[in-house]
Design an enzyme around this catalytic site. Structure first.
Site, short mmCIF file in Angstrom:
data_model
loop_
_atom_site.label_atom_id
_atom_site.label_comp_id
_atom_site.label_asym_id
_atom_site.label_seq_id
_atom_site.Cartn_x
_atom_site.Cartn_y
_atom_site.Cartn_z
CE LYS A 128 -23.47 1.82 5.55
NZ LYS A 128 -22.89 1.63 4.21
NE ARG B 298 -17.67 5.65 -4.24
CZ ARG B 298 -18.68 5.70 -3.38
NH1 ARG B 298 -19.28 4.59 -3.01
NH2 ARG B 298 -19.07 6.87 -2.89
CG ASP C 129 -23.45 12.43 -2.66
OD1 ASP C 129 -24.05 12.01 -1.67
OD2 ASP C 129 -22.21 12.44 -2.75
CD GLN D 43 -22.40 8.66 -4.49
OE1 GLN D 43 -21.73 9.66 -4.29
NE2 GLN D 43 -22.50 7.69 -3.62
CB CYS E 202 -19.07 14.50 1.19
SG CYS E 202 -18.05 13.02 1.14
CG HIS F 124 -23.32 16.10 1.51
ND1 HIS F 124 -23.07 16.06 0.16
CD2 HIS F 124 -22.76 14.97 2.04
CE1 HIS F 124 -22.38 14.97 -0.13
NE2 HIS F 124 -22.19 14.29 0.99
CG HIS G 216 -22.52 12.07 4.20
ND1 HIS G 216 -21.49 12.30 3.31
CD2 HIS G 216 -22.01 12.36 5.43
CE1 HIS G 216 -20.41 12.70 3.97
NE2 HIS G 216 -20.71 12.73 5.26
#
Length: 666
Positions: free
Chosen positions: A493, A387, A407, A405, A358, A409, A539
């Site tokens: 979330k 991570r 991912d 990911q 992000c 946005h 997200h």
């Protein structure tokens, strides 16, 4: 004795009753043998109590059935106490750690000189059955810190928990520590024999079953090493895991699920099907995909990339590392620092491996001025992130340190946020159904108001964001489960919880409402009235982790992927060597049609070749002999053993391509 009024909640009915002082909770539910505890109070004030709890005027009391989630916890925690009693009777020098209920079972930690072996577990089980048969009564008594310390001099770990309670740190001091000591009064539970003798005692907040005889079915599963309070700096204890259920049938069903899960273990299937591996030379939690696993990963990524484009997302790419300042702008430092790898110093600047995408997407948004006419602006990438996970939690593909990911946005105006979240939720559910998962519920994670320092933003921002997510979830018609305190630091979330083929639940996709990062990165857009406004950032991760999703799918399908995902879709099997060229020619025609096909031209006999294809879980086989060559046909065999003989080549190719195009679950 005087009269008091209480409210009994049972079987969906609310009934006011007048009882005398001294009435116990069990007296309200004496006719229902399934009730093993009581919930006293309503809403956030409700608390679980033993059935021996004495009622007060105005109490609202609900029976807790043994088969309910709370009933399971009471049953399993009681069984953990019985196990600990059995251990100390058999191993008198064993010191007690903690023994909480966990998902589908319980454990208890012990400090013993020699690790437990399977034969020890058999002895402990036998002693537990004796204790259960005795019908010992669980009896609660209130004590003081000083009295408990005096009584538990032989239990150093219990003394440590009492000390933590005194310092205000008992909650969360260890996994399950709150089962031992909670806020407020300190309690000890005695196991009392029928003659009144105390058989065993433990520091515990409860509640428990009325007697040990109320444990219908249990089994000890295994033992393992575990650090005290989950800290590798502390002493290593021995943890015994067990499971307990409301009936022998429920226990047998659980053990069957475990057996089925072991057959589906993605780590074993990944090795057997040559999909992926975890080389020690690279490092724990850093998997590599082999060619066949790479096919699955590529097909998934290609399909998901195209679906994102169809849903209005624009594909971007960002680097694996970034300067430290970027993660300060996003708020991940210091809020998420423990989940990131240590920084690397280069040219006087600290760089971090990115743990999320992000911040980079925010910089893409900020690269030029934006107008309200561009919103929603949707950015998407397969970003590889890293991570720091402790070694003890690494598990195959489902808990890794490096992963990709999917991912994305969405940058929207506040007015567009509700529609965008609905759009994303519909997209997520449709995508998961495409991959064969269709049994869902939703979980809404919110802020823990008692820990405001762990979250950013005002109460008003959180309330508004939470309501937007809740409304979208409720409109989906799916079950919505609250998760208080489970939100990320920057906003609430919703997560999609999907059940697989054997009923296990996996957290899959997440959608998060973020009002923090746009402020940190000073993201704005020009509104219709010419003013500069701050967008809302949403997200969304459809799989969350590609690696984890592959692991879930391997177990969901037990390695037998549907044709469109299968690494090898067709296996050609010649009956004799002279038929190999014929099948290679068919294979070339299939490849031209986009089919993934191999021909087994090894020296193995035909039946072994069929067996090998079955073990590799190939969806289709085409078998050819003399008659097939003469007729321009094949014998078309399915994974389940069905076979059609004399199928023309073009029809065989059409069968495969149609099944792939339709994403059939063959």
């Amino acid at each position: 004795m005087s009269e008091i009024k209480v409210v009994r909640l049972h079987a969906g009915e609310r009934e006011e009753r007048t009882v005398t002082t001294g009435t116990k909770a069990w007296e309200l539910f004496a006719e229902d043998a399934a009730v093993i505890a009581a919930r006293v109070g309503e809403g956030e004030e409700a608390a679980l109590r033993d059935l021996s709890h004495e009622l007060a005027d105005g109490d609202v009391v609900e029976g807790v059935a043994i088969e309910s989630p709370e009933g399971h916890d009471v049953l399993r925690h009681s069984c953990a106490h019985v196990m600990a009693q059995a251990v100390q009777e058999l191993f008198p020098d064993a010191k007690l750690g903690i023994g909480p209920p966990i998902e589908n079972g319980f454990y208890y930690d012990f400090d013993v000189e020699t690790p437990f072996v399977p034969e020890d577990l058999e002895k402990i089980e036998s002693r537990m059955r004796k204790i259960i048969k005795e019908g010992q009564r669980f009896s609660r008594r209130v004590t003081t810190d000083a009295e408990a310390i005096d009584e538990l001099q032989a239990e150093p770990y219990k003394l440590e928990l009492i000390g933590l309670k005194g310092s205000g740190n008992a909650e969360g001091a260890a996994e399950g520590a709150s089962v031992e000591v909670g806020a407020g009064e300190l309690t000890i539970y005695d196991n009392i024999r029928r003659n009144g003798d105390v058989a065993w005692s433990d520091l515990c907040r409860g509640p428990h079953l009325p007697t040990t005889k109320r444990i219908p079915a249990f089994k000890l599963m295994r033992s393992a090493a575990a650090y005290w309070r989950g800290d590798e700096k502390n002493k290593q204890l021995q943890r015994i895991y067990g499971t307990a259920w409301e009936s022998k049938e429920a226990l047998e069903a659980h053990l069957h699920r475990i057996e089925e899960a072991e057959k589906r273990d993605h780590r074993k299937l990944g090795r057997d099907l040559d999909l992926f591996s975890f080389p020690d030379e690279i490092g724990s939690g850093l998997p590599v995909f082999h060619p066949k696993g790479g096919v699955i990963k590529r097909v998934m990524e290609d399909y998901v990339r195209q679906r994102h484009i169809e849903e209005g997302f624009e594909y971007v790419g960002t680097p694996h590392i970034s300067k430290e300042h970027t993660f300060h702008l996003s708020g991940h430092l210091p809020y998420y620092a423990d989940g990131m790898f240590p920084p690397m110093e280069f040219e006087g600047v600290n760089y971090y491996l990115k743990a999320m995408n992000c911040p980079m997407h925010n910089l893409i948004y900020r690269s030029r001025g934006r107008s309200y006419r561009e919103l929603p602006l949707r950015l998407f990438e397969f970003g590889h992130v890293y991570r720091y996970e402790k070694s003890g939690v690494i598990h195959g593909l489902t808990r890794v340190r490096g992963f990709a990911q999917d991912d994305s946005h969405s940058y929207v105006t506040p007015e567009q946020a509700p529609a965008e979240i609905t759009h994303l939720l519909d997209f997520v559910l449709g995508l998961l159904r495409d991959f064969g998962l269709d049994d869902f519920y939703l979980e809404l994670s919110t802020r823990d108001d008692s820990k405001p320092d762990k979250f950013v933003g005002s109460a008003e921002q959180w309330e508004n964001a939470t309501e937007v997510l809740r409304t979208a979830c409720e409109a989906s018609g799916l079950e919505l489960v609250p998760d208080p305190g489970g939100a990320a630091f920057y906003g609430p979330k919703v997560s999609v919880q999907a059940r697989d083929a054997i009923g296990r639940t996996w957290q899959m996709s997440t959608i998060q409402y973020d009002f923090n990062q746009p402020q940190g990165f000073d993201l704005t857009y020009q509104a219709a009235d010419g003013t500069r406004q701050q967008p809302v950032m949403i997200h969304s991760a459809k799989f969350g982790s590609i690696e984890r999703f592959v692991g879930v799918l391997v177990e969901h399908y037990a390695g037998a992927f549907p044709p469109w995902l299968a690494p090898v879709q067709v296996q050609g099997i010649p009956i004799a060597e002279r038929h190999a060229d014929y099948l290679h020619d068919i294979a070339r025609r299939m490849k031209t049609a986009g089919v993934r096909v191999e021909v087994d031209d090894s020296d193995d006999r035909m039946q072994k070749k069929i067996r090998n294809a079955q073990l590799q879980k190939v969806p289709f086989m085409v078998i050819a002999g003399d008659q097939d060559m003469e007729a321009g046909a094949v014998s078309f065999r399915y994974r389940d053993g069905r076979q059609d003989n004399g199928v023309p080549i073009e029809e065989a190719i059409a069968r495969v391509t149609a099944a792939v195009a339709a994403r059939e679950q063959v």
